[in-house]
Write a protein that holds these residues in place. Structure first.
Motif, PDB file in Angstrom:
ATOM      1  N   GLU A 170       0.809  -1.322   0.033  1.00 30.38           N
ATOM      2  CA  GLU A 170       0.203   0.101  -0.087  1.00 30.38           C
ATOM      3  C   GLU A 170       0.761   1.248   0.105  1.00 30.38           C
ATOM      4  OE1 GLU A 170      -3.048  -0.032  -0.458  1.00 30.38           O
ATOM      5  OE2 GLU A 170      -4.136  -1.737   1.011  1.00 30.38           O
ATOM      6  N   PRO A 171       0.490   2.422  -0.606  1.00 24.89           N
ATOM      7  CA  PRO A 171       1.185   3.798  -0.576  1.00 24.89           C
ATOM      8  C   PRO A 171       1.101   4.239   0.704  1.00 24.89           C
ATOM      9  CG  PRO A 171      -0.757   3.683  -1.979  1.00 24.89           C
ATOM     10  CD  PRO A 171      -0.887   2.436  -1.298  1.00 24.89           C
ATOM     11  N   TRP A 172       1.637   3.763   1.896  1.00 27.18           N
ATOM     12  CA  TRP A 172       1.482   4.557   2.966  1.00 27.18           C
ATOM     13  C   TRP A 172       1.625   5.939   3.239  1.00 27.18           C
ATOM     14  CZ3 TRP A 172      -1.828   1.722   5.527  1.00 27.18           C
ATOM     15  CH2 TRP A 172      -1.954   0.303   5.268  1.00 27.18           C
ATOM     16  N   PHE A 173       2.848   6.189   2.137  1.00 26.05           N
ATOM     17  CA  PHE A 173       3.113   7.860   2.057  1.00 26.05           C
ATOM     18  C   PHE A 173       2.187   8.740   1.798  1.00 26.05           C
ATOM     19  CE2 PHE A 173       3.874   5.679  -1.985  1.00 26.05           C
ATOM     20  CZ  PHE A 173       3.510   6.423  -2.911  1.00 26.05           C
ATOM     21  N   LEU A 174       1.191   8.079   0.950  1.00 27.33           N
ATOM     22  CA  LEU A 174       0.114   8.798   0.626  1.00 27.33           C
ATOM     23  C   LEU A 174      -0.738   9.293   1.729  1.00 27.33           C
ATOM     24  CD1 LEU A 174      -1.953  10.061  -1.462  1.00 27.33           C
ATOM     25  CD2 LEU A 174      -3.018   7.844  -1.724  1.00 27.33           C
ATOM     26  N   LEU A 175      -0.744   8.602   2.594  1.00 21.73           N
ATOM     27  CA  LEU A 175      -1.730   8.870   3.998  1.00 21.73           C
ATOM     28  C   LEU A 175      -0.812   9.869   4.726  1.00 21.73           C
ATOM     29  CD1 LEU A 175      -3.255   5.461   5.298  1.00 21.73           C
ATOM     30  CD2 LEU A 175      -3.999   6.961   3.488  1.00 21.73           C
ATOM     31  N   THR A 234      -0.071  -0.946  -4.939  1.00 21.17           N
ATOM     32  CA  THR A 234      -1.150  -0.191  -5.245  1.00 21.17           C
ATOM     33  C   THR A 234      -0.674   1.080  -5.708  1.00 21.17           C
ATOM     34  OG1 THR A 234      -2.496  -1.443  -3.557  1.00 21.17           O
ATOM     35  CG2 THR A 234      -3.431   0.757  -4.545  1.00 21.17           C
ATOM     36  N   PRO A 235      -0.816   1.368  -6.778  1.00 22.35           N
ATOM     37  CA  PRO A 235      -0.550   2.935  -7.435  1.00 22.35           C
ATOM     38  C   PRO A 235      -1.265   3.965  -6.875  1.00 22.35           C
ATOM     39  CG  PRO A 235      -0.859   1.289  -9.200  1.00 22.35           C
ATOM     40  CD  PRO A 235      -1.573   0.594  -8.125  1.00 22.35           C
ATOM     41  N   VAL A 236      -0.820   5.136  -6.773  1.00 25.54           N
ATOM     42  CA  VAL A 236      -1.551   6.055  -6.044  1.00 25.54           C
ATOM     43  C   VAL A 236      -2.768   6.562  -6.775  1.00 25.54           C
ATOM     44  CG1 VAL A 236      -1.525   8.730  -5.741  1.00 25.54           C
ATOM     45  CG2 VAL A 236       0.569   7.339  -5.039  1.00 25.54           C
ATOM     46  N   PRO A 237      -2.782   6.453  -8.055  1.00 25.49           N
ATOM     47  CA  PRO A 237      -4.164   6.761  -8.870  1.00 25.49           C
ATOM     48  C   PRO A 237      -5.112   5.901  -8.229  1.00 25.49           C
ATOM     49  CG  PRO A 237      -2.331   7.060 -10.322  1.00 25.49           C
ATOM     50  CD  PRO A 237      -1.887   6.512  -9.265  1.00 25.49           C
ATOM     51  N   GLN A 238      -4.766   4.340  -8.251  1.00 26.55           N
ATOM     52  CA  GLN A 238      -5.981   3.576  -7.722  1.00 26.55           C
ATOM     53  C   GLN A 238      -6.239   3.618  -6.189  1.00 26.55           C
ATOM     54  OE1 GLN A 238      -4.618  -0.426  -9.008  1.00 26.55           O
ATOM     55  NE2 GLN A 238      -5.623  -1.360  -7.332  1.00 26.55           N
ATOM     56  N   ALA A 239      -5.412   4.326  -5.444  1.00 26.45           N
ATOM     57  CA  ALA A 239      -5.665   4.413  -4.124  1.00 26.45           C
ATOM     58  C   ALA A 239      -6.619   5.680  -3.810  1.00 26.45           C
ATOM     59  CB  ALA A 239      -4.220   4.259  -3.228  1.00 26.45           C
ATOM     60  N   LEU A 240      -6.214   6.801  -4.724  1.00 23.53           N
ATOM     61  CA  LEU A 240      -6.958   8.031  -4.514  1.00 23.53           C
ATOM     62  C   LEU A 240      -8.498   7.655  -4.487  1.00 23.53           C
ATOM     63  CD1 LEU A 240      -4.906  10.376  -6.688  1.00 23.53           C
ATOM     64  CD2 LEU A 240      -5.248  10.313  -4.116  1.00 23.53           C
ATOM     65  N   PRO A 241      -9.440   6.924  -5.391  1.00 26.76           N
ATOM     66  CA  PRO A 241     -10.675   6.784  -5.153  1.00 26.76           C
ATOM     67  C   PRO A 241     -11.098   5.986  -3.747  1.00 26.76           C
ATOM     68  CG  PRO A 241      -9.755   6.439  -7.246  1.00 26.76           C
ATOM     69  CD  PRO A 241      -8.702   6.376  -6.538  1.00 26.76           C
ATOM     70  N   LEU A 242     -10.373   5.222  -3.433  1.00 22.33           N
ATOM     71  CA  LEU A 242     -10.884   4.557  -2.306  1.00 22.33           C
ATOM     72  C   LEU A 242     -10.904   5.621  -0.842  1.00 22.33           C
ATOM     73  CD1 LEU A 242      -8.281   1.493  -2.647  1.00 22.33           C
ATOM     74  CD2 LEU A 242     -10.567   1.567  -3.284  1.00 22.33           C
ATOM     75  N   LEU A 243      -9.961   6.642  -1.194  1.00 21.38           N
ATOM     76  CA  LEU A 243     -10.048   7.888  -0.285  1.00 21.38           C
ATOM     77  C   LEU A 243     -10.801   8.829  -0.502  1.00 21.38           C
ATOM     78  CD1 LEU A 243      -6.316   7.418   0.204  1.00 21.38           C
ATOM     79  CD2 LEU A 243      -7.872   6.789   2.089  1.00 21.38           C
TER      80      LEU A 243
END
Length: 331
Positions: A110-115, A139-148
């Motif tokens: 997971e991109p924990w740095f995004l959090l 998990t790429p950042v663009p894929q993680a963004l919609p989850l958030l």
């Protein structure tokens, strides 16, 4: 007697292609080749991005750059050309922290740095993340963004509007410059990363006064700092991060290389946790529905990297302030 080859006479070569001198300079052989000057590198990448170089020349150019190693003057010229291509420069309202995300590690999750970036934004720091994670196994950042509940910006202007509205935006490289993104994607055909990966990390599209950057191999740290110095960037923090991202692993001490107007200082940041790899998901950790010691320590440690980069905290208090920002993310 001259033979008929059914095509152009090989003895009647046409004029040399304008891009050929750059390839020749890099590849003419031991003792004769050299790195490009800053001006040559700027012109060469500018020609590539304007479509003035042939595909075979582009491939040869990128692989020769890689083979020779990343020269600071050469890299600086390449970064200048890339910045011109994306229209980089100061923006109304400003951006406090530039956060490149171009990791492609095989062991990423997971991109924990995004959090960490989002928590800093919730605390009032304006963060612009940009990148391409096309080759990551996580998990790429663009894929993680919609989850958030977020989405990637479709243009630089949209990214700046998102920063204005919520202190955070993610700007894909392909939205900044399809040409640069295309060069990055050549890794799939060439089988190797090229210096464009380093160049993209150093674009700083909104001229943020501070940046936090991750590299996969420690030797790249010196190159990143040398380019930042040549471009008179005020502050840049570089770490060897997970999968090449600006992310602080919590299980062991981390060396953070911080460039400021006073010079470069190496900060030894302590381990934060002896827990094992995270088991909870990104959304669950962000919302607090799940507690995961390793994931949360990773995020807190990475928030501290951002604070150190911006000069918003010193080494002695960065982790404590990061923990407070993480606790306060949900308001």
């Amino acid at each position: 007697m001259r033979r008929d080859h059914g095509g152009a006479d090989p003895d009647e070569a046409g004029p040399e292609h304008p891009f050929a001198p750059f390839v020749r300079t890099l590849g003419r052989g031991p003792g004769r080749s050299r790195a490009l000057t800053r001006e040559e590198a700027r012109e060469a990448l500018g020609m590539i991005l304007s479509g003035a170089a042939e595909p075979v020349q582009v491939g040869a150019f990128l692989m020769l750059l890689r083979y020779r190693g990343e020269d600071p003057e050469e890299l600086t010229g390449l970064v200048e050309a890339a910045r011109a291509a994306v229209g980089a420069g100061p923006v109304p309202g400003g951006v406090a922290l530039d956060w490149p995300s171009y990791g492609s590690g095989r062991t990423r999750g997971e991109p924990w740095f995004l959090l960490a970036a989002l928590a800093l934004a919730r605390a009032g720091h304006r963060v612009l993340m940009h990148g391409s994670n096309a080759f990551t196994s996580g998990t790429p950042v663009p894929q993680a963004l919609p989850l958030l509940g977020l989405r990637a910006a479709g243009s630089r202007a949209e990214a700046l509007a998102q920063v204005e509205a919520g202190n955070f935006a993610y700007l894909p490289l392909r939205a900044m410059s399809p040409g640069l993104d295309g060069l990055l994607q050549l890794r799939a055909q060439l089988g190797l990363r090229s210096p464009v990966n380093t160049v993209a990390r150093l674009i700083n599209p909104a001229d943020a006064p501070a940046g936090v950057d991750g590299v996969f191999h420690p030797p790249y740290i010196t190159a990143h700092l040398a380019v930042a110095e040549r471009m008179a960037r005020p502050r840049l923090l570089v770490v060897k991060g997970g999968g090449g991202e600006a992310e602080r692993g919590p299980a062991k001490p981390v060396a953070a290389h911080l460039m400021t107007p006073a010079g470069v200082e190496v900060l030894t940041l302590p381990a934060l946790s002896d827990t094992r790899a995270p088991t909870a998901g990104l959304v669950e950790v962000w919302t607090g529905r799940a507690r995961d010691g390793h994931a949360e320590a990773t995020v807190r440690g990475t928030i501290a990297l951002g604070l150190l980069a911006m000069g918003a905290a010193g080494p002695a208090e960065a982790d404590e302030r990061a923990a407070a920002i993480w606790r306060g993310r949900l308001g």
